[in-house]
Design a protein around this motif. Structure first.
Motif, short mmCIF file in Angstrom:
data_model
loop_
_atom_site.label_atom_id
_atom_site.label_comp_id
_atom_site.label_asym_id
_atom_site.label_seq_id
_atom_site.Cartn_x
_atom_site.Cartn_y
_atom_site.Cartn_z
N TYR A 148 -4.47 1.22 -21.00
CA TYR A 148 -4.51 0.37 -19.81
C TYR A 148 -4.89 1.23 -18.62
CZ TYR A 148 -3.01 -2.53 -15.96
OH TYR A 148 -2.97 -3.25 -14.79
N ASP A 149 -5.89 0.81 -17.89
CA ASP A 149 -6.30 1.50 -16.68
C ASP A 149 -6.02 0.56 -15.51
OD1 ASP A 149 -7.41 3.06 -14.72
OD2 ASP A 149 -9.47 2.83 -15.40
N ALA A 150 -5.16 0.98 -14.60
CA ALA A 150 -4.79 0.12 -13.48
C ALA A 150 -5.99 -0.23 -12.62
CB ALA A 150 -3.72 0.81 -12.63
N ARG A 151 -6.98 0.67 -12.53
CA ARG A 151 -8.17 0.37 -11.72
C ARG A 151 -8.93 -0.82 -12.27
NH1 ARG A 151 -10.45 3.44 -7.83
NH2 ARG A 151 -12.46 2.61 -8.41
N GLU A 152 -8.87 -1.05 -13.59
CA GLU A 152 -9.58 -2.19 -14.17
C GLU A 152 -8.97 -3.51 -13.71
OE1 GLU A 152 -9.89 -1.85 -18.37
OE2 GLU A 152 -10.80 0.12 -18.27
N ALA A 153 -7.72 -3.49 -13.31
CA ALA A 153 -7.06 -4.71 -12.86
C ALA A 153 -7.46 -5.07 -11.44
CB ALA A 153 -5.55 -4.56 -12.96
N TYR A 154 -8.02 -4.11 -10.69
CA TYR A 154 -8.41 -4.36 -9.31
C TYR A 154 -9.77 -5.04 -9.24
CZ TYR A 154 -4.70 -1.10 -8.06
OH TYR A 154 -3.50 -0.48 -7.91
N TRP A 155 -9.87 -6.04 -8.38
CA TRP A 155 -11.15 -6.70 -8.16
C TRP A 155 -11.96 -5.96 -7.10
CZ3 TRP A 155 -9.79 -12.62 -7.66
CH2 TRP A 155 -9.21 -13.06 -8.85
N PHE A 156 -11.24 -5.34 -6.15
CA PHE A 156 -11.89 -4.65 -5.04
C PHE A 156 -11.35 -3.22 -4.97
CE2 PHE A 156 -11.64 -9.14 -4.05
CZ PHE A 156 -12.94 -9.43 -3.65
N PRO A 157 -12.21 -2.21 -5.12
CA PRO A 157 -11.74 -0.83 -5.04
C PRO A 157 -11.54 -0.41 -3.59
CG PRO A 157 -14.10 -0.84 -5.31
CD PRO A 157 -13.65 -2.28 -5.37
N ALA A 158 -10.74 0.62 -3.40
CA ALA A 158 -10.57 1.16 -2.06
C ALA A 158 -11.85 1.89 -1.64
CB ALA A 158 -9.39 2.13 -2.04
N LYS A 159 -12.11 1.89 -0.35
CA LYS A 159 -13.24 2.65 0.16
C LYS A 159 -12.96 4.13 0.01
CE LYS A 159 -14.55 1.50 4.24
NZ LYS A 159 -14.64 1.02 5.62
N THR A 160 -14.00 4.92 -0.15
CA THR A 160 -13.84 6.37 -0.25
C THR A 160 -13.48 6.97 1.10
OG1 THR A 160 -15.46 6.39 -2.03
CG2 THR A 160 -14.95 8.49 -1.02
N TYR A 161 -14.06 6.42 2.15
CA TYR A 161 -13.80 6.89 3.50
C TYR A 161 -13.28 5.75 4.35
CZ TYR A 161 -16.46 11.01 2.22
OH TYR A 161 -16.89 12.14 1.60
N GLY A 162 -12.19 5.98 5.06
CA GLY A 162 -11.64 4.96 5.95
C GLY A 162 -10.56 4.13 5.27
N TRP A 163 -10.33 2.96 5.85
CA TRP A 163 -9.28 2.06 5.38
C TRP A 163 -9.92 0.75 4.96
CZ3 TRP A 163 -7.06 -2.68 6.01
CH2 TRP A 163 -5.74 -2.83 5.60
N GLY A 164 -9.54 0.22 3.83
CA GLY A 164 -10.06 -1.07 3.41
C GLY A 164 -10.62 -1.03 2.00
N TRP A 165 -11.46 -2.01 1.71
CA TRP A 165 -11.98 -2.19 0.36
C TRP A 165 -13.49 -2.16 0.36
CZ3 TRP A 165 -8.33 -5.22 2.77
CH2 TRP A 165 -7.03 -5.06 2.31
N GLY A 166 -14.03 -1.74 -0.78
CA GLY A 166 -15.47 -1.72 -0.97
C GLY A 166 -15.94 -2.98 -1.66
N PRO A 167 -17.18 -2.97 -2.11
CA PRO A 167 -17.72 -4.14 -2.82
C PRO A 167 -16.95 -4.41 -4.11
CG PRO A 167 -19.47 -2.60 -2.24
CD PRO A 167 -18.17 -1.92 -1.93
N PRO A 168 -16.95 -5.64 -4.58
CA PRO A 168 -16.21 -5.98 -5.79
C PRO A 168 -16.69 -5.19 -7.01
CG PRO A 168 -17.09 -7.95 -4.72
CD PRO A 168 -17.66 -6.78 -4.01
#
Length: 96
Positions: free
Chosen positions: A13-33
């Motif tokens: 099980y990879d927790a990242r696979e459960a996420y629809w939106f990844p975190a941005k590499t720089y800054g705060w927030g989410w990247g593209p789905p």
């Protein structure tokens, strides 16, 4: 004595696979789905925004349209908050 299970090992099980939106590499927030569900959310958001431009803006005026747009954005942030990686300030890969 406990025997290990035989047969094929289940996928990890990879927790990242459960996420629809990844975190941005720089800054705060989410990247593209990163999942089809996330892309459906984005498509519905854009479709509702376009519908607001076509139906609300000409008939109801700017105030209603701005309120509608802010509500759509709040709902999008809510979905990202629930289905995305936990938000925090990030500054590249060194900030693990």
């Amino acid at each position: 004595m406990h025997q290990p299970p035989t047969g094929p090992t289940p996928p990890r099980y990879d927790a990242r696979e459960a996420y629809w939106f990844p975190a941005k590499t720089y800054g705060w927030g989410w990247g593209p789905p990163i999942t089809w569900q996330g892309w459906v959310v984005m498509a519905v958001f854009v479709a509702l925004l376009i519908a607001g431009v076509i139906f609300l803006l000409p008939t109801q005026g700017h105030g209603i349209f701005v309120s509608y747009t802010l509500a759509l954005c709040a709902m999008l942030v809510g979905v990202c908050w629930l289905k995305g990686e936990p938000p925090r300030w990030r500054w590249g890969d060194s900030d693990q």
